[in-house]
Enzyme design. Structure first.
Site, mmCIF file in Angstrom:
data_model
loop_
_atom_site.group_PDB
_atom_site.id
_atom_site.type_symbol
_atom_site.label_atom_id
_atom_site.label_comp_id
_atom_site.label_asym_id
_atom_site.label_seq_id
_atom_site.Cartn_x
_atom_site.Cartn_y
_atom_site.Cartn_z
ATOM 1 N N LYS A 22 -23.581 -10.310 97.632
ATOM 2 C CA LYS A 22 -24.480 -9.886 96.471
ATOM 3 C C LYS A 22 -25.617 -10.712 95.938
ATOM 4 O O LYS A 22 -26.887 -10.175 95.744
ATOM 5 C CB LYS A 22 -23.492 -9.399 95.393
ATOM 6 N N ASN A 23 -25.178 -11.949 95.740
ATOM 7 C CA ASN A 23 -26.139 -12.901 95.122
ATOM 8 C C ASN A 23 -27.233 -13.211 96.060
ATOM 9 O O ASN A 23 -28.234 -13.863 95.813
ATOM 10 C CB ASN A 23 -25.444 -14.020 94.557
ATOM 11 N N CYS A 117 -25.308 -9.416 83.088
ATOM 12 C CA CYS A 117 -24.059 -9.759 82.587
ATOM 13 C C CYS A 117 -24.207 -10.712 81.173
ATOM 14 O O CYS A 117 -25.257 -11.453 81.397
ATOM 15 C CB CYS A 117 -22.913 -10.573 83.392
ATOM 16 N N ARG A 122 -29.092 -16.469 77.857
ATOM 17 C CA ARG A 122 -29.398 -16.931 79.262
ATOM 18 C C ARG A 122 -31.070 -17.100 79.375
ATOM 19 O O ARG A 122 -31.816 -16.164 79.766
ATOM 20 C CB ARG A 122 -29.099 -15.584 80.203
ATOM 21 N N ILE A 124 -34.847 -18.393 80.390
ATOM 22 C CA ILE A 124 -35.698 -18.521 81.799
ATOM 23 C C ILE A 124 -36.460 -19.586 81.700
ATOM 24 O O ILE A 124 -37.682 -19.472 82.397
ATOM 25 C CB ILE A 124 -36.136 -17.206 81.984
ATOM 26 N N ASP A 125 -36.487 -20.540 80.709
ATOM 27 C CA ASP A 125 -37.561 -21.664 80.663
ATOM 28 C C ASP A 125 -37.864 -22.284 81.736
ATOM 29 O O ASP A 125 -38.706 -22.903 82.299
ATOM 30 C CB ASP A 125 -36.952 -22.578 79.657
ATOM 31 N N ASP A 305 -18.123 -17.673 88.833
ATOM 32 C CA ASP A 305 -18.038 -16.385 89.051
ATOM 33 C C ASP A 305 -16.551 -15.918 89.577
ATOM 34 O O ASP A 305 -16.138 -14.915 89.591
ATOM 35 C CB ASP A 305 -19.109 -15.791 90.090
ATOM 36 N N ARG A 397 -21.227 -2.946 90.231
ATOM 37 C CA ARG A 397 -22.260 -3.575 90.607
ATOM 38 C C ARG A 397 -22.130 -4.564 91.611
ATOM 39 O O ARG A 397 -23.092 -5.000 92.378
ATOM 40 C CB ARG A 397 -22.561 -4.306 89.281
#
Ligand code: EPU
Length: 427
Positions: A22-23, A117, A122, A124-125, A305, A397
């Site tokens: 998936k990732n 999730c 979370r 995003i800097d 995960d 998902r």
């Protein structure tokens, strides 16, 4: 409403084949934009995150054809505008990879702040730091992240934290930047290496993926390619843990055993026997589970995960196991659901203390996110009696045909559709 209903107590036995990662898929699909041509992607997992990304490509004007169950042909020759709106992006985190790929292709991108999730803040800097270092101006207006540049110039970027997402996004944006880009303190997950291999097969010049430093020499253009995605490390790990948790015996096929070493190590400590083959791994557990401490870390450490799945398994290990979450601030929300099944777990910040119990009992529970949902599936398989899992869209998902795969291993699991009027009456 759909739910999974599991009658626990069966030991998993047989063979299961792991799907594409998936990732990796969620990075490679947005990356096809950089080609301005035709890509064929093989071993693509049939999961809802992939469906959403392919829909985003179609909305942008690309052509997407499914060649067979695991192969998709994507033609990115035409793009209407470099925009991914809220309705498309809100369902998943990886939609923000279009920022990097659209910047690389069109020199501008507008992408809605992503969903995905929820386990703490979370930020995003680090993505923005990377884009800016390459020459982008970035702004956030009304929930949209807007980035553009005239000519990207290679730069030396040191990430403050090891981030999978920032490594991927900045790599995507840098493949066509003039000169040399050096990314330091990068993530080393298998999907980072897979994305770099994919981009190189399109004509990019990326070296060092899988180490702490990635060097990218900019190229003028990339071409379409045919590429096969690696097997899913976390899906494989989930079946490994499910097998050990139920005291089963399963041959897990289409895996890269090297990617599974940190999981193998913990399962052996917990009492399972693992045999590695070239592209398969066998897990057997004959003896009682043994308490084990686990700390999650970026690759090659134990994957975050896999943290919920190993935690539920250790609920039946005699003694005390300590689980430390080293990546996310708040990834123990699912523990409340496990307590409903009789688990004895105390959480303090990033540490969970698991006191082994003799038995879990089935209960109605809710998946709070993807891997939490996987843990509840394993809990249901281990428990005495019936477990009903709601909010299974989280699980779908990331796990292809999970019901069919578990049934083929002997599990007593069904997907049940509860009519909306029945749900409304029960409320
Ligand atoms: N972080 C920052 N700033 C940033 C980016 C990240 O501080 O700009 C921090 C995060 O807050 C976190 C840490 O860095 O504490 C690691 O975050 P990372 O960016 O690596 O996570 P991600 O890219 O958002 C991916 C996976 C997750 C997985 C993490 C860690 C995808 C689509 N998602 O998320 O996978 O947990 O890496 O390995 O690849 C899952 O598959 O269930 C899943 C959630």
């Amino acid at each position: 409403m759909e739910k999974f209903v599991i009658e626990g107590g069966t030991k998993l036995k047989g063979e299961v084949t792991i799907s594409g990662a998936k990732n990796a898929a969620v990075a490679i699909i947005p990356a096809t934009i950089l080609a301005k041509g035709r890509c064929v992607i093989e071993n693509i997992p049939n999961i809802s995150d992939v469906t959403i990304l392919l829909r985003i490509l179609r909305e942008m004007g690309c052509t997407v054809n499914l060649i067979d169950r695991t192969t998709v042909e994507i033609d990115t020759t035409y793009i209407h505008e470099p925009v991914v709106p809220y309705e498309m992006a809100r369902h998943m985190r990886a939609s923000y990879y279009f920022l990097g790929s659209l910047l690389g292709r069109c020199n501008e991108a507008s992408v809605s702040m992503p969903g995905g999730c929820h386990f703490g803040v979370r930020p995003i800097d680090q993505h923005i730091k990377g884009f800016e270092a390459l020459g982008a101006s970035v702004s956030i207006d009304y929930g949209m992240i807007n980035a553009k540049w005239d000519t990207p110039i290679g730069a030396h970027i040191y990430f403050d934290v090891v981030s999978v997402g920032a490594t991927i996004n900045v790599m995507l944006s840098a493949v066509k930047a003039k000169g040399l880009t050096v990314l330091e303190n990068v993530a080393k997950e298998p999907h980072i290496v897979d994305l770099a291999n994919f981009l190189n097969s399109m004509g990019a010049d990326i070296r060092g993926a899988g180490t702490d430093v990635i060097k990218i020499r900019g190229v003028d253009m990339l071409r379409g390619t045919t590429y096969s995605i690696i097997p899913d490390q976390i899906e494989a790990g989930t079946y490994m843990v499910a097998t050990a948790a139920t005291g089963g015996d399963v041959l897990i096929k289409n895996v890269i055993p090297k990617h599974l070493e940190s999981i193998t190590d913990k399962l052996e400590k917990a009492g399972a026997e693992i045999t590695e083959y070239d592209d398969a791994i066998r897990v057997v557990r004959r003896q009682p589970l043994i308490k084990t401490n686990v700390k999650t870390l970026p690759h090659p450490g134990f994957p975050t995960d896999m943290q919920p799945q190993i935690t539920v398994m250790l609920c039946l290990a005699k003694g005390t196991s300590i689980i430390t979450e080293g990546v996310w601030d708040n990834r123990f929300k699912y523990v409340d659901e496990l307590r409903r099944m009789g688990a004895n777990i105390q959480v303090d910040g990033r540490v969970a203390v698991v006191e082994g119990v003799d038995q879990l009992t089935g209960a109605p529970v809710k998946a709070t996110d993807l891997r939490a949902g996987a843990a509840l599936l394993i809990g249901g398989l281990m428990a005495d009696g019936m477990t009903e899992i709601e909010d299974i869209y989280h699980i779908e998902r990331g796990y292809e045909n999970v019901v069919e795969k578990l049934q083929s291993l002997g599990a007593n699991i069904q997907k049940v559709v509860v009519p909306d009027e029945v749900v409304a009456k029960a409320l």
